[in-house]
Design a protein around this motif. Structure first.
Motif, short mmCIF file in Angstrom:
data_model
loop_
_atom_site.label_atom_id
_atom_site.label_comp_id
_atom_site.label_asym_id
_atom_site.label_seq_id
_atom_site.Cartn_x
_atom_site.Cartn_y
_atom_site.Cartn_z
N THR A 51 0.84 -1.19 0.00
CA THR A 51 0.00 0.00 0.00
C THR A 51 0.88 1.24 0.00
O THR A 51 1.80 1.34 0.80
N VAL A 52 0.60 2.14 -0.92
CA VAL A 52 1.35 3.39 -1.05
C VAL A 52 0.39 4.52 -0.71
O VAL A 52 -0.73 4.57 -1.23
N ARG A 53 0.84 5.42 0.17
CA ARG A 53 0.01 6.55 0.60
C ARG A 53 0.75 7.86 0.36
O ARG A 53 1.96 7.94 0.52
N ARG A 54 -0.03 8.86 0.01
CA ARG A 54 0.49 10.22 -0.09
C ARG A 54 -0.67 11.14 0.24
O ARG A 54 -1.69 11.14 -0.46
N GLY A 55 -0.51 11.91 1.31
CA GLY A 55 -1.60 12.78 1.74
C GLY A 55 -2.83 11.95 2.07
O GLY A 55 -2.76 10.95 2.77
#
Length: 82
Positions: A51-55
């Motif tokens: 899982t990749v998160r940004r903001g």
């Protein structure tokens, strides 16, 4: 299902290099993203779910031997994380 937070430096060397390259190609630094991984119980090959998160945005990818990076780049191309 246990999730372990990762930095991109915790990725396997090949994934890390590919992740850095994809980020640079799209004007990002790896530090702009939070990465976590867990075992995918629905996958018979027992691949990880990355899982990749940004903001406020997050996307999960099946690892499949580094294929998640191609899917991640596709999302960057579509401006999903902007």
């Amino acid at each position: 299902m246990e999730t372990s937070p990762l930095r991109y430096t915790d990725l396997p060397i090949g994934d890390r290099a590919a992740f850095e390259l994809v980020c640079a190609r799209h004007g990002f630094a790896p530090a702009h993203f939070d990465i976590s991984a867990c075992a995918d119980p629905g996958d018979v090959a027992h691949e990880r779910l990355v899982t990749v998160r940004r903001g406020g945005w997050a996307q999960s990818y099946h690892d499949r031997h580094g294929q998640w990076i191609r899917q991640f780049e596709s999302d960057l191309t579509c401006r999903f994380f902007k």
